[in-house]
Design an enzyme around this catalytic site. Structure first.
Site, PDB file in Angstrom:
ATOM      1  N   ARG A  51       0.812  -1.221   0.000  1.00 50.64           N
ATOM      2  CA  ARG A  51       0.000   0.000   0.000  1.00 50.64           C
ATOM      3  C   ARG A  51       0.843   1.269   0.000  1.00 50.64           C
ATOM      4  NH1 ARG A  51      -4.386  -1.021   4.600  1.00 50.64           N
ATOM      5  NH2 ARG A  51      -2.424  -1.444   5.631  1.00 50.64           N
ATOM      6  N   LYS A 145       2.394 -18.942   5.270  1.00 53.86           N
ATOM      7  CA  LYS A 145       1.685 -19.290   6.481  1.00 53.86           C
ATOM      8  C   LYS A 145       1.478 -18.033   7.337  1.00 53.86           C
ATOM      9  CE  LYS A 145       4.015 -20.289  10.210  1.00 53.86           C
ATOM     10  NZ  LYS A 145       4.886 -19.186  10.683  1.00 53.86           N
ATOM     11  N   HIS A 175       8.720 -22.813   4.828  1.00 51.65           N
ATOM     12  CA  HIS A 175      10.123 -22.651   4.437  1.00 51.65           C
ATOM     13  C   HIS A 175      11.033 -23.685   5.082  1.00 51.65           C
ATOM     14  CE1 HIS A 175      10.516 -20.287   8.187  1.00 51.65           C
ATOM     15  NE2 HIS A 175      11.807 -20.437   8.067  1.00 51.65           N
ATOM     16  N   GLU A 213      14.771 -20.598  19.468  1.00 55.36           N
ATOM     17  CA  GLU A 213      15.168 -19.269  18.974  1.00 55.36           C
ATOM     18  C   GLU A 213      15.571 -18.395  20.147  1.00 55.36           C
ATOM     19  OE1 GLU A 213      12.729 -17.840  15.452  1.00 55.36           O
ATOM     20  OE2 GLU A 213      11.239 -18.869  16.647  1.00 55.36           O
ATOM     21  N   ASP A 232       2.194 -20.938  15.289  1.00 54.61           N
ATOM     22  CA  ASP A 232       3.282 -20.317  14.532  1.00 54.61           C
ATOM     23  C   ASP A 232       4.319 -21.342  14.078  1.00 54.61           C
ATOM     24  OD1 ASP A 232       4.644 -17.896  13.586  1.00 54.61           O
ATOM     25  OD2 ASP A 232       6.127 -18.294  15.162  1.00 54.61           O
ATOM     26  N   HIS A 237       5.772 -25.961  10.633  1.00 54.58           N
ATOM     27  CA  HIS A 237       7.170 -26.369  10.484  1.00 54.58           C
ATOM     28  C   HIS A 237       7.468 -27.688  11.200  1.00 54.58           C
ATOM     29  CE1 HIS A 237       7.580 -22.442   8.883  1.00 54.58           C
ATOM     30  NE2 HIS A 237       7.792 -21.797  10.013  1.00 54.58           N
ATOM     31  N   LYS A 335      10.589 -19.119  21.930  1.00 52.15           N
ATOM     32  CA  LYS A 335      11.311 -17.857  21.747  1.00 52.15           C
ATOM     33  C   LYS A 335      12.119 -17.609  23.022  1.00 52.15           C
ATOM     34  CE  LYS A 335       8.876 -16.533  18.004  1.00 52.15           C
ATOM     35  NZ  LYS A 335       9.503 -16.590  16.670  1.00 52.15           N
TER      36      LYS A 335
HETATM   37  C1  BG6 Z   1       8.415 -18.372  10.982  1.00 54.18           C
HETATM   38  C2  BG6 Z   1       7.756 -18.003  12.274  1.00 54.18           C
HETATM   39  O1  BG6 Z   1       7.567 -19.147  10.191  1.00 54.18           O
HETATM   40  O2  BG6 Z   1       9.596 -19.116  11.258  1.00 54.18           O
HETATM   41  C3  BG6 Z   1       8.704 -17.192  13.136  1.00 54.18           C
HETATM   42  O3  BG6 Z   1       6.586 -17.253  12.004  1.00 54.18           O
HETATM   43  C4  BG6 Z   1       9.996 -17.928  13.335  1.00 54.18           C
HETATM   44  O4  BG6 Z   1       8.114 -16.891  14.400  1.00 54.18           O
HETATM   45  C5  BG6 Z   1      10.566 -18.386  12.003  1.00 54.18           C
HETATM   46  O5  BG6 Z   1      10.900 -17.052  13.967  1.00 54.18           O
HETATM   47  C6  BG6 Z   1      11.770 -19.281  12.209  1.00 54.18           C
HETATM   48  O6  BG6 Z   1      12.393 -19.525  10.975  1.00 54.18           O
HETATM   49  P1  BG6 Z   1      13.927 -19.807  10.892  1.00 54.18           P
HETATM   50  O7  BG6 Z   1      14.160 -20.174   9.471  1.00 54.18           O
HETATM   51  O8  BG6 Z   1      14.624 -18.557  11.313  1.00 54.18           O
HETATM   52  O9  BG6 Z   1      14.198 -20.931  11.834  1.00 54.18           O
END
Ligand code: BG6
Length: 486
Positions: A51, A145, A175, A213, A232, A237, A335
């Site tokens: 936008r 996602k 991913h 993380e 999430d 994942h 996290k």
């Molecule tokens: C994302 C989540 O899909 O994956 C994030 O929404 C997360 O919260 C991230 O931090 C982690 O991805 P990676 O590749 O850094 O492990």
């Protein structure tokens, strides 16, 4: 040495949410790396859409800030020549005629529409793409996602997108499936005669999947607070990782052969619901603490109010089929944990009988550790004799292969592989609609059980490995989280 990357056919990549964090931090750098590798045809275009009232020059300047760290200005300028921008609002008409004219309507040309926006906009964007007939021929849509927040909302999105794009045109991205080590799981499992005969409940004691993380939720806390760690990370994942470990050998790497096998795993997951969620799951939320050497605030302080959203989950999943009955899969993610590490640990059963004296030392389990990040690689923990005199003493040592050391190249980011797979029209590493639904069918009752219990997540200090209940979850079964990762 790696083989040179083959050129893909010319394409247009349109990134909705083009000024967002994912686009700027991940998608554009991924395309830049493919450009540097000579894989992008010079006529291909990348068009950011959002936008914000920017023009091509403004967008390029924004990207330059992120990308200039990666490479010299000459190459960057050449790449940015292929990048443009169009300001558009998915809910307003202005600009769409021009946009459609820019993209053109040749059905033989690959057009990828990447929806890196909030899922509430997926339906509007797809509706407009359909209206302008931009969904024809080799057009593809990529859905980031989260796809919904439960089964019902996921179905609504999939139904609406499905009215415009066929299933074969729809690429639901996770991913994690693009990470090298995850693809390596396929190579390890199905390219070696060694593991597959042992890959079952006769020989495997349990599996652990950790995605830890160090970062907090930062500027994503508005999104995150509506999601939480289960939505999430686990629903997508971590379940995908579990599927890659647990699936039966597919008959080929054909997209549906692989996805059919993953789907069977999802269907075989034992339900976790109000009856057993308290025994099988642990939710946590970080409080103030020390992360990477600095004092950091707790989640409620970052958010500005109290919340019941979990920033940590540990759970014990079981797969009810012949191969895996009785083999727990322990999953944990959070996290603000002490280190950034993602790995899969396959722990084998102990030998059936020890021939060694007690003085030789304990016999440890063989463990196969697949490290997704950082330092991607594979470790196989073996028992050997400690070298030299002094009697037979046992040592537990890893056969350790770091991909970076072994191949002398840094690993491409997951998005590099996945974006070009979309251009090539290869959906093997993308989630089919039925997979997303099956994952929600399993995750939904856990969320409902937590909501019905109405208990706050257990607090844990930032920089710790989560609530102590997560340790108890695995120790109750006489097992421990892999210390090597901690
Ligand atoms: C994302 C989540 O899909 O994956 C994030 O929404 C997360 O919260 C991230 O931090 C982690 O991805 P990676 O590749 O850094 O492990």
């Amino acid at each position: 040495m790696t083989a040179p990357s083959p050129l893909v056919e010319p394409f247009d990549l349109v990134i909705f949410g083009g000024t967002g964090d994912l686009a700027v931090r991940k998608l554009l750098p991924a395309m830049f790396h493919r450009f540097l590798d000579g894989q992008l045809p010079p006529s291909s275009r990348i068009i950011g859409v959002a936008r914000e009232a920017l023009d091509d020059a403004g967008y390029r300047a924004l990207l330059r800030q992120t990308l200039s760290a990666v490479c010299d200005a000459v190459k960057l300028d050449a790449f940015l020549q292929q990048v443009g921008y169009r300001p558009l609002d998915a809910r307003k008409d202005a600009g769409w005629d021009d946009f459609a004219a820019l993209i053109g309507s040749q059905p033989d040309h690959v057009r990828v529409f990447y929806l890196s926006t909030s899922p509430e906009l997926f339906v509007d964007i797809c509706g407009r793409l359909g209206h302008y007939r931009l969904n024809q021929g080799k057009s593809r849509v990529v859905l980031e996602k989260p796809i919904g927040r439960d089964l019902t909302s996921a179905n609504q999105i999939n139904d609406a997108v499905g009215k415009v794009f066929s299933e074969s045109q729809t690429f639901r991205i996770d991913h994690y499936l693009g990470k090298e080590t995850v693809q390596n799981l396929l190579a390890l499992r199905f390219g070696n005669a060694l593991f597959e005969p042992l890959w079952n409940n006769a020989h495997i004691d349990h599996v652990q999947i950790t995605v830890a993380e160090t970062l907090g939720t930062g500027n994503r806390s508005a999104y995150y607070d509506r999601a939480g760690a289960l939505r999430d990370m686990v629903q997508n994942h971590m379940l995908q990782l579990l599927c890659m470990v647990a699936m039966e050998p597919p008959s080929s790497l054909a997209p549906d052969a692989v996805r059919d096998e993953k789907l069977k795993v999802l269907h075989s997951l034992q339900p976790i619901d109000a009856g057993n969620a308290a025994q099988l799951t642990v939710r946590g939320q970080y409080r103030a603490g020390v992360a990477e050497g600095a004092s950091v605030p707790g989640y409620p302080d970052e958010l500005g109010h109290a919340s019941h959203t979990e920033t940590f989950v540990a759970l014990k999943a079981e797969i009810a089929n012949w191969r895996w009955a009785g083999v727990p899969f322990y999953l944990r993610t959070g996290k603000r944990l002490p280190s950034r590490v993602s790995e899969i640990v396959v722990a084998f059963k102990p030998v059936p009988h020890s021939i060694f004296d007690v003085a030789a030392g304990p016999l440890a389990q063989n463990r196969l550790v697949l490290r997704l990040q950082p330092d991607e690689g594979v470790k196989l923990w073996l028992t050997i004799k400690h070298p030299g005199p002094g009697g037979l003493r046992l040592r537990h040592v890893p056969l350790d292969m770091s991909f970076a050391e072994a191949f002398g190249v840094s690993q491409p980011d997951a998005y590099e592989r996945l974006l070009l797979d979309v251009v090539r029209g290869n959906p093997t590493l993308f989630m089919r609609r039925d997979e997303v639904e099956a994952a929600w069918r399993w995750a939904g009752p856990i969320l409902e059980a937590w909501a019905a219990g109405n208990e706050a997540p257990r607090p844990y200090a930032a920089g710790s490995w989560g609530p102590s209940a997560a340790v108890a979850l695995i120790e109750r079964d006489g097992r421990t989280w892999n210390e090597d990762s901690e």
